[in-house]
Scaffold this active site. Structure first.
Site, PDB file in Angstrom:
ATOM      1  N   THR A 203      42.600  37.453  37.803  1.00 14.57           N
ATOM      2  CA  THR A 203      43.526  37.497  36.670  1.00 14.57           C
ATOM      3  C   THR A 203      44.364  38.767  36.719  1.00 14.57           C
ATOM      4  O   THR A 203      43.877  39.836  37.088  1.00 14.57           O
ATOM      5  CB  THR A 203      42.713  37.473  35.358  1.00 14.57           C
ATOM      6  N   ARG A 231      39.039  23.120  31.066  1.00 19.29           N
ATOM      7  CA  ARG A 231      38.469  24.420  30.672  1.00 19.29           C
ATOM      8  C   ARG A 231      39.554  25.451  30.397  1.00 19.29           C
ATOM      9  O   ARG A 231      40.534  25.571  31.119  1.00 19.29           O
ATOM     10  CB  ARG A 231      37.545  24.920  31.787  1.00 19.29           C
ATOM     11  N   ILE A 232      39.399  26.208  29.322  1.00 18.97           N
ATOM     12  CA  ILE A 232      40.309  27.298  28.954  1.00 18.97           C
ATOM     13  C   ILE A 232      39.497  28.586  28.866  1.00 18.97           C
ATOM     14  O   ILE A 232      38.455  28.619  28.197  1.00 18.97           O
ATOM     15  CB  ILE A 232      40.994  27.024  27.602  1.00 18.97           C
ATOM     16  N   GLY A 233      39.953  29.620  29.529  1.00 21.11           N
ATOM     17  CA  GLY A 233      39.266  30.903  29.481  1.00 21.11           C
ATOM     18  C   GLY A 233      39.819  31.807  28.396  1.00 21.11           C
ATOM     19  O   GLY A 233      40.491  31.360  27.464  1.00 21.11           O
ATOM     20  N   ASP A 234      39.573  33.093  28.537  1.00 26.43           N
ATOM     21  CA  ASP A 234      39.943  34.046  27.490  1.00 26.43           C
ATOM     22  C   ASP A 234      41.406  34.460  27.521  1.00 26.43           C
ATOM     23  O   ASP A 234      41.956  34.903  26.510  1.00 26.43           O
ATOM     24  CB  ASP A 234      39.086  35.307  27.610  1.00 26.43           C
ATOM     25  N   THR A 254      40.041  40.813  32.076  1.00 26.64           N
ATOM     26  CA  THR A 254      39.781  39.971  33.236  1.00 26.64           C
ATOM     27  C   THR A 254      38.276  39.832  33.383  1.00 26.64           C
ATOM     28  O   THR A 254      37.538  40.792  33.191  1.00 26.64           O
ATOM     29  CB  THR A 254      40.384  40.570  34.519  1.00 26.64           C
ATOM     30  N   GLY A 255      37.825  38.636  33.709  1.00 25.62           N
ATOM     31  CA  GLY A 255      36.388  38.441  33.868  1.00 25.62           C
ATOM     32  C   GLY A 255      35.959  37.034  33.544  1.00 25.62           C
ATOM     33  O   GLY A 255      36.749  36.090  33.591  1.00 25.62           O
ATOM     34  N   GLY A 257      35.636  34.482  31.319  1.00 25.89           N
ATOM     35  CA  GLY A 257      36.324  34.301  30.049  1.00 25.89           C
ATOM     36  C   GLY A 257      35.472  33.832  28.899  1.00 25.89           C
ATOM     37  O   GLY A 257      35.704  34.204  27.746  1.00 25.89           O
TER      38      GLY A 257
END
Length: 369
Positions: A203, A231-234, A254-255, A257
């Site tokens: 990211t 899927r949706i991350g942070d 970043t990481g 999420g």
């Protein structure tokens, strides 16, 4: 109305009475405009022994180029928002990072892109998720913010909106790279997790403070290798992977999420800084001498109090410790109206760079740097 000297003199006396450092961080006059900037290109298991000299040089050069793109804008009086976008555009176009070109593949073998941007002046924001043909998702997020009718768009609707705004599109071949495709194949063949395959979260993000005292944050990603079911991350979740508020700070993460969403990392850091600064201001006011009637002899102004770099760092570190306690890994970059730009990560390394008007400049990869 206090003159500048009287204000600073009162601040010095108050800080001394509270047992706090009299001199501002980096010897900077708090009344003088300042800028700061930080970028990241992902965090994870990034070790010297796993990277040759040529690869290291390429990453450092890419980070330095993005850092310079943002700092040139800030030095010349440009906006925090423009600096953030300028840096992220370069990183989205660079196949070394998991954003835009070079994004990872979903389980179905597609590149699905997420991005968000936030303006600290009024907390206006734009976010998009699951787009597949937008060359630079950060520009789409900015258009969503500028339009103002909605904050968060997804999939086909986001792409339709992009078409109406005339944004540049790209074919699947633009985003796809052989290294990312091979990672997906390994994940499926060996039944690995995205973390086992990627070893890092690519990211990209940027945070900025401009000379007008405004902050902004932006983040862009392709998500996790082999992600499924939409899927949706942070990254596009405001308050988790991206957040900005002129009163407190700007954050890009970043990481993993899922953990950053659960910990509301971006908002948590800003709230911590808000509390620390408010307490300092309240303590200072409480220490002001009283007149014969018990009234304070003067009122402490907000401009008299500022947080040190150590305070900003502590807030970022606390948020990342929370992520670690939940079982997650990754990192954040943070700037605040007080000036410093800081990093915090709980992984072996993070592609990162920062610069400030106080003369700080750093481009780094490994945790030992």
């Amino acid at each position: 109305m206090f003159t500048k000297n009287l204000v600073l003199g009162g601040a010095a006396m108050l800080l001394a009475a509270l047992g706090l450092p009299v001199q501002a961080q980096d010897d900077h006059d708090p009344m003088e405009p300042r800028w700061s900037f930080a970028i990241h290109g992902g965090a994870g298991t990034i070790k010297r022994e796993n990277m040759n000299a040529e690869q290291e040089a390429e990453y450092l050069a890419a980070l330095d180029q993005a850092l310079e793109a943002g700092t040139d804008i800030l030095k010349n009086g440009g906006s925090a928002m423009d600096a953030v976008v300028a840096a992220i555009l370069l990183l989205e176009d660079d196949p070394k990072f998991n954003a835009g070109r070079g994004a990872v593949f979903t389980w179905e073998g597609e590149n699905e892109l997420d991005a968000a941007i936030m303006d600290g002046r009024d907390r206006s924001a734009g976010a998009v998720t699951g787009v597949k043909s937008i060359k630079n998702p950060i520009l789409l997020a900015r258009e969503v913010m500028k339009d103002g009718r909605h904050v968060f768009l997804s999939g086909a609707g986001a792409e339709e909106f992009a078409g109406e705004r005339g944004l540049e599109t790209a074919s699947p071949d633009w985003f796809a790279t052989e290294a990312r495709r091979e990672a997906l194949e390994r994940l499926k063949a060996r039944q690995l997790s995205a973390i086992d395959v990627d070893h890092k979260f690519g990211t990209v993000g940027a945070v900025a403070l401009d000379l007008e005292g405004n902050v902004a944050a932006g983040t862009s990603t392709g998500g996790l290798t082999g992600k499924r079911w939409g899927r949706i991350g942070d990254v596009p979740v405001l308050g988790a992977g991206t957040y900005a508020d002129n009163r407190d700070c700007a954050v890009s993460a970043t990481g993993q999420g899922e953990y950053f969403i659960r910990a509301a990392v971006g908002h948590s850091i800003c709230q911590t800084l808000k509390y620390r600064w408010r307490k300092m201001l309240d303590d200072a006011q409480a220490s002001v001498p009283k007149d014969a009637d018990g009234n304070p002899t003067f009122i402490v102004h907000a401009s008299e109090m500022w947080l040190e770099e150590a305070d900003i760092q502590a807030a970022a570190d606390a948020a990342m410790a929370d992520v670690k306690d939940l079982g997650g890994t990754g990192g954040v970059i943070v700037v605040s109206p007080f000036g410093p730009a800081v990093f915090s990560f709980n992984t072996a390394g993070m592609y990162r760079a920062r610069a400030t008007s106080a003369g700080v400049k750093e481009v780094a990869i490994y945790g030992s740097e």
